[in-house]
Design an enzyme around this catalytic site. Structure first.
Site, PDB file in Angstrom:
ATOM      1  CE  LYS A  14     -26.220 -83.362 -18.566  1.00  0.00           C
ATOM      2  NZ  LYS A  14     -25.213 -82.318 -18.688  1.00  0.00           N
ATOM      3  CD  GLU A  45     -39.367 -76.349 -12.880  1.00  0.00           C
ATOM      4  OE1 GLU A  45     -38.649 -77.369 -12.680  1.00  0.00           O
ATOM      5  OE2 GLU A  45     -39.035 -75.219 -12.515  1.00  0.00           O
ATOM      6  N   GLY A  64     -27.127 -78.825 -20.785  1.00  0.00           N
ATOM      7  CA  GLY A  64     -28.531 -78.663 -21.176  1.00  0.00           C
ATOM      8  C   GLY A  64     -28.715 -77.611 -22.256  1.00  0.00           C
ATOM      9  NE  ARG A  65     -25.185 -72.797 -20.032  1.00  0.00           N
ATOM     10  CZ  ARG A  65     -24.984 -73.418 -18.876  1.00  0.00           C
ATOM     11  NH1 ARG A  65     -25.973 -74.102 -18.325  1.00  0.00           N
ATOM     12  NH2 ARG A  65     -23.835 -73.348 -18.259  1.00  0.00           N
ATOM     13  CD  GLU A 115     -28.912 -72.550 -17.120  1.00  0.00           C
ATOM     14  OE1 GLU A 115     -28.705 -73.454 -17.954  1.00  0.00           O
ATOM     15  OE2 GLU A 115     -29.952 -72.525 -16.425  1.00  0.00           O
ATOM     16  CG  HIS A 155     -44.198 -50.131 -34.707  1.00  0.00           C
ATOM     17  ND1 HIS A 155     -44.685 -48.936 -35.185  1.00  0.00           N
ATOM     18  CD2 HIS A 155     -43.695 -50.788 -35.790  1.00  0.00           C
ATOM     19  CE1 HIS A 155     -44.524 -48.883 -36.499  1.00  0.00           C
ATOM     20  NE2 HIS A 155     -43.917 -49.996 -36.887  1.00  0.00           N
ATOM     21  CE  LYS A 187     -32.928 -76.346 -10.832  1.00  0.00           C
ATOM     22  NZ  LYS A 187     -32.051 -77.319 -11.456  1.00  0.00           N
TER      23      LYS A 187
HETATM   24  O1  F6P Z   1     -32.189 -74.373 -15.015  1.00  0.00           O
HETATM   25  C1  F6P Z   1     -31.226 -75.302 -14.674  1.00  0.00           C
HETATM   26  C2  F6P Z   1     -31.191 -76.464 -15.615  1.00  0.00           C
HETATM   27  O2  F6P Z   1     -30.362 -77.406 -15.055  1.00  0.00           O
HETATM   28  C3  F6P Z   1     -30.743 -76.115 -17.027  1.00  0.00           C
HETATM   29  O3  F6P Z   1     -29.381 -75.989 -17.149  1.00  0.00           O
HETATM   30  C4  F6P Z   1     -31.305 -77.253 -17.794  1.00  0.00           C
HETATM   31  O4  F6P Z   1     -31.315 -77.014 -19.175  1.00  0.00           O
HETATM   32  C5  F6P Z   1     -32.682 -77.332 -17.179  1.00  0.00           C
HETATM   33  O5  F6P Z   1     -32.470 -77.056 -15.804  1.00  0.00           O
HETATM   34  C6  F6P Z   1     -33.399 -78.643 -17.346  1.00  0.00           C
HETATM   35  O6  F6P Z   1     -32.683 -79.701 -16.798  1.00  0.00           O
HETATM   36  P1  F6P Z   1     -33.022 -81.199 -17.159  1.00  0.00           P
HETATM   37  O7  F6P Z   1     -32.805 -81.387 -18.613  1.00  0.00           O
HETATM   38  O8  F6P Z   1     -32.104 -82.029 -16.323  1.00  0.00           O
HETATM   39  O9  F6P Z   1     -34.466 -81.429 -16.800  1.00  0.00           O
END
Ligand code: F6P
Length: 560
Positions: free
Chosen positions: A216, A222, A281-282, A367, A398, A523
């Site tokens: 987003k 990452e 995002g979620r 979240e 199990h 972060k």
């Molecule tokens: O973990 C925080 C967060 O902002 C989530 O809410 C989101 O889904 C994820 O990081 C990834 O964010 P982006 O889509 O901006 O890379």
């Protein structure tokens, strides 16, 4: 409606309501009632405490509620102004107070002919313009018309994203295994652990690989780090020198709200699929974030997926609270969290294809609802959030079901199962394996609820010393969620069900379920610590003694 102020929620405190106090008093009368008694008192309970939402058939009779409990929970929902808040979300009011924006994921599944103007924007037209672009693009990839640098068709799609930009499409890709196009595989890379990207790309041929960078913000450490690694792998693998934007353009597309960062990364913004700040995002699997899923299941399959969400949205907005599945399940969840003190909620899909569903729900619910202050920043006066966890049945049976059956914690459980299997086999006696799976589903919910008494066990001749160990206390609540089959539509319905459960709980607690400030400090600290870990001369102080000692140990191990 509670409180005062513009939206009536400034002084919001759910624990100060008449209904909350009534529930607390009611709890002291009913907490010791056993499900055995509740079923004995009302022999029809198993057919009356059920609700249908779209294709979902939901039995909530094995929950620790009486008729009066349900009435009081619905009064609480009304006193909290739930219907107004729900309608406000669907109308695009800025319910995300801390970021001052709407939370309009419901617009992602509105039909083309619908209208919704929010902040001067016709959001439905924009949503369908992106869906059309995604559809055209996925048609080209699926048909082999879209080719890579060497002229070969795409065989592998790598979605690089994390959190909401990974969990939704990764979960749905697994769940809809039977709807995927043969010969086209999707892979999901998310972790900053280099093992993730390396182990995925090692198996692939750059000439036939398409990378979808899904973020987003397009600034997530990452995702950008993994995307840079994938771009290097692509160019090296194709034997191309320099940045080669014309090569990257054939193998990289982006899904983002941030065109500037996409262009800066070197992806042609013609190959960017957008979405909007009002999609959290979620809550984004049904936006362009679902591009890899659409490539796998096709635009028609994706349309069915969206129709599933829509069916539950319609149910949520039209069914009376007493017959409203997300409302009932959320309010029963509040009953367990805030009155019984339950801390967690198990989600147990009796479907191997749904293995990633609990992980998906962890982000959606935790979240969203892991908050300590109300939407206007006042401290909470009761607990919020629930720890969601789970594994597919029968594996869980199990592993951790022992604690569910005989442990000291109250762990409400959602069982999810399907009438028609995605795969089936006959056992040696001709019995369908799927029937055996579902027999386990039904058996577990029955045993959790009713258990087995000491008298019954003693009557079987069990030695007295062993009887207490074999007692099955029962009275362990569960909800059974059944559907005819795991189709794209049903998966959309299940996701929307939990989205709305999460929303209802948040509105009762009075929190903002659409922000996630709690992830930011970690972060920033990680960014600082990269320098401390890798610099020749790390700064002498700045961190606590534990962190400094750990970093010293780590540096020594790494020869620094
Ligand atoms: O973990 C925080 C967060 O902002 C989530 O809410 C989101 O889904 C994820 O990081 C990834 O964010 P982006 O889509 O901006 O890379």
């Amino acid at each position: 409606m509670l409180g005062s102020g513009d939206d009536g929620r400034d002084d919001y405190d759910i624990t100060a309501t008449v209904s909350w106090h009534a529930l607390a008093a009611h709890y002291s009368h009913v907490y010791a009632l056993h499900l055995r008694e509740l079923f004995a008192m009302d022999p029809d309970r198993g057919s009356s405490l059920v609700v249908d939402a779209g294709d979902l058939h939901i039995d909530y009779s094995k929950n620790l509620v009486t008729g009066e409990t349900l009435e009081l929970l619905m009064s609480l929902a009304r006193e909290a102004g739930l219907e107004d808040e729900r309608d406000a979300m669907f109308a695009g009011r800025h319910l995300n107070t801390s970021e001052d924006r709407a939370a309009l994921h419901i617009a992602l599944r509105l039909p083309r002919e619908a209208e919704l103007v929010v902040d001067g924007q016709d959001v439905v037209a924009e949503v369908h313009a992106v869906l059309d672009a995604m559809g055209d693009f996925s048609d080209r990839v699926r048909s082999g018309e879209w080719v890579g640098h060497t002229g070969e068709a795409i065989t592998d799609v790598v979605n690089i994203g994390i959190g909401g930009s990974d969990l939704g499409p990764a979960m749905a890709y697994e769940a809809l295994r039977h709807y995927r196009r043969d010969g086209l595989r999707c892979h999901f890379v998310s972790n900053i652990d280099p093992v993730d990207v390396l182990s995925t790309l090692d198996e692939l041929d750059p000439a036939t690989t398409l990378v979808v960078v899904a973020s987003k913000t397009f600034t997530t450490l990452e995702t950008i780090t993994n995307a840079i690694a994938a771009r290097r792998w692509l160019l090296d693998g194709l034997g191309v020198t320099g940045d080669a934007p014309e090569v990257v353009a054939k193998h990289f597309v982006a899904v983002s709200t941030n065109a500037d960062e996409v262009a800066k990364f070197g992806i042609d913004t013609d190959n960017m699929f957008g979405f909007w700040g009002w999609v959290g995002g979620r809550y984004s699997v049904d936006s362009a974030i679902g591009l890899s899923l659409m490539i796998a299941i096709g635009r028609d399959g994706f349309a069915e997926f969206l129709a599933g969400f829509r069916a539950v949205d319609e149910h949520f907005t039209t069914a009376p609270l007493e017959r409203n599945a997300p409302v009932l399940l959320a309010m029963i969840g509040i009953w367990y969290s805030n009155f019984f003190g339950a801390q967690s909620q198990a989600v147990l899909p009796y479907a191997e294809d749904m293995a990633r569903f609990p992980a998906y729900l962890q982000q959606l619910t935790m979240e969203s609802n892991g908050k300590s202050v109300t939407a206007v920043g006042r401290p909470m006066t009761t607990t919020t959030g629930t720890v969601y966890w789970g594994e597919p049945g029968t594996n869980g049976q199990h592993a951790f079901y022992q604690l569910l059956h005989q442990g000291t914690w109250l762990v409400p459980a959602d069982f999810i199962g399907f009438a028609r299997p995605t795969d089936d086999l006959d056992m040696s006696d001709g019995t369908s394996m799927h029937d055996v799976l579902m027999a386990n589903f039904f058996a577990q919910t029955e045993v959790l609820a009713f258990g087995k008494t000491a008298d019954d066990i003693a009557a079987e001749g069990v030695p007295a010393g062993r009887v207490p160990h074999k007692v099955m206390p029962g009275n362990r609540p569960s909800t059974s969620i059944l559907a005819p089959a795991l189709t794209p539509s049903v998966l959309g319905q299940l996701i929307a069900l939990y989205e709305h459960i999460t929303f209802v709980k948040a509105m009762i607690w009075g929190i903002d379920p659409f922000d996630q400030w709690g992830v930011e400090l970690g972060k920033a600290k990680a960014g600082e610590l990269v320098g401390v870990i890798t610099d020749d001369e790390p700064p002498a102080d700045g961190h606590d003694s534990s962190t400094e000692a750990l970093v010293r140990w780590y540096r020594a191990q790494r020869g620094r």
